[in-house]
Design an enzyme around this catalytic site. Sequence first.
Site, PDB file in Angstrom:
ATOM      1  CD  GLU A 140     -16.016  -1.251  29.294  1.00  0.00           C
ATOM      2  OE1 GLU A 140     -17.326  -1.010  29.180  1.00  0.00           O
ATOM      3  OE2 GLU A 140     -15.508  -2.295  29.290  1.00  0.00           O
ATOM      4  CG  ASN A 182     -10.029  -2.393  32.975  1.00  0.00           C
ATOM      5  OD1 ASN A 182      -9.068  -2.646  32.546  1.00  0.00           O
ATOM      6  ND2 ASN A 182     -11.142  -3.106  32.914  1.00  0.00           N
ATOM      7  CG  HIS A 218     -12.111  -7.803  25.692  1.00  0.00           C
ATOM      8  ND1 HIS A 218     -12.102  -9.068  25.969  1.00  0.00           N
ATOM      9  CD2 HIS A 218     -12.556  -6.989  26.490  1.00  0.00           C
ATOM     10  CE1 HIS A 218     -12.550  -9.070  27.175  1.00  0.00           C
ATOM     11  NE2 HIS A 218     -12.646  -7.989  27.506  1.00  0.00           N
ATOM     12  CD  GLU A 246     -12.007  -6.542  31.075  1.00  0.00           C
ATOM     13  OE1 GLU A 246     -12.957  -6.839  30.160  1.00  0.00           O
ATOM     14  OE2 GLU A 246     -12.215  -5.760  32.080  1.00  0.00           O
ATOM     15  CG  ASP A 248     -11.334 -12.327  25.162  1.00  0.00           C
ATOM     16  OD1 ASP A 248     -11.420 -11.272  24.373  1.00  0.00           O
ATOM     17  OD2 ASP A 248     -12.451 -12.311  25.820  1.00  0.00           O
TER      18      ASP A 248
END
Length: 437
Positions: A140, A182, A218, A246, A248
């Site tokens: 990030e 990432n 996400h 990651e 979801d």
Amino acid sequence: MLVAVALPASAAPGTLGEAAAAKGRVFGTAAAQGHMGESAYATTLDREFNQLTPENEMKWDTTEPSRDSFNFSAADQLVGHAQAQGMAIRGHTLVWHNQLPGWVSGISSRDDLLGVMRNHIAKEAGHFAGKIDYWDVVNEAFQDGSGARRDSVFQRVIGDGYIEEAFRAARQADPDAELCYNDYNIDGQNAKSNAVYAMVQDFKARGVPIDCVGLQAHLTLGNVPSDMQANMQRFAALGVDVHITELDIRMNTPADGSKLATQANDYKKVVSACLAVSRCTVMTVWGITDKYSWVPDTFPGEGAALLFDDNYGKKPAYDAVLAALGGEPGDPGDPGDGTVTCAYARTSQWNNGFNGQVTITAGGSAVSSWTVVMTMNSGQSIAALWNGSPSTSGNVVTVKPVGWNSALAPGASASFGFTASAPSGNVADPSITCSTP
């Protein structure tokens, strides 16, 4: 490293990990050491996934809380568990502006911070060298919207070169692991993903060691980027692997049948996009069960983002992912003949109605199906029901599974939810019994 899973001759893969392996992919999850003592948690992890990402145990504030004083105990336990299960392991994460100890954030000397960062990478990546398949080296580092560099202590004090320095240090500490950048909100093409693309392109041109890009994914319900596959393909064309790291897909809660169906379709879109890109080799969901998801704490009023519900029941999204990977639900070789128990919980209530959830749990033997009988109170009726197939006779509602949640392994659970109308104001709980065929 791809994990090989042996399958019986002519058997369709019955778990996420098996199905992904049959496609030459890895399907993993984030896991927390603090939950590993919960039987259903560890059992679901071991049965379904062939890659593990420690959720917080490898982050800087856990591994080096004070300068040059390292603690890898929790991470070591997760790594040992993953190794015993033959799982691939993702190291997460070496350099990140968040979950960073105050002593690091307070450094103002460029040489000092550069030395601290290099030392942290050398000690952590060196400790796990040979055990980690992929490292999230830097996490990030870019801002949403503009794609400018994030104003972190590393950016302010070291400058643009800190990301390159981190990757070079990681390669030296662990030469065999894939090194990844990432980030979130780089799933489709936008200013932020364009900035990451330009960095990767530059790194590849100059020989900076980078092997993969992680798209966190996400996502929110109904908002899978339409250009996700094209975005992954353009990164792959630079000569790097692409990982979904990651995943979801959160919704406004409570969940209902419509939302769960949309979520299932969204998950299918993501998995299908990855399968269409040969260098998209890893898919990872950010957690096993909705019960422990980070989403509700971070986004109040949202949740139900994962493949398993609070009771480890397989949601429609699970079935959609398994089907997209070419698997089939259930184990046809174990039809089961055991018994079940059921538990009821009221999840919300208002003046003339309420929501309830019924969880069906297998005993010591597998079951092939189940039936729940709900006797409603006077004036009550079922307005909606999801994850089950209901039939009504008077005030008695009989609920059977919907296919994907029929078969239960020993100790495994499935659940369905419903909305009850009670126009007379009678909101007393229904009487509930359950049985097997």
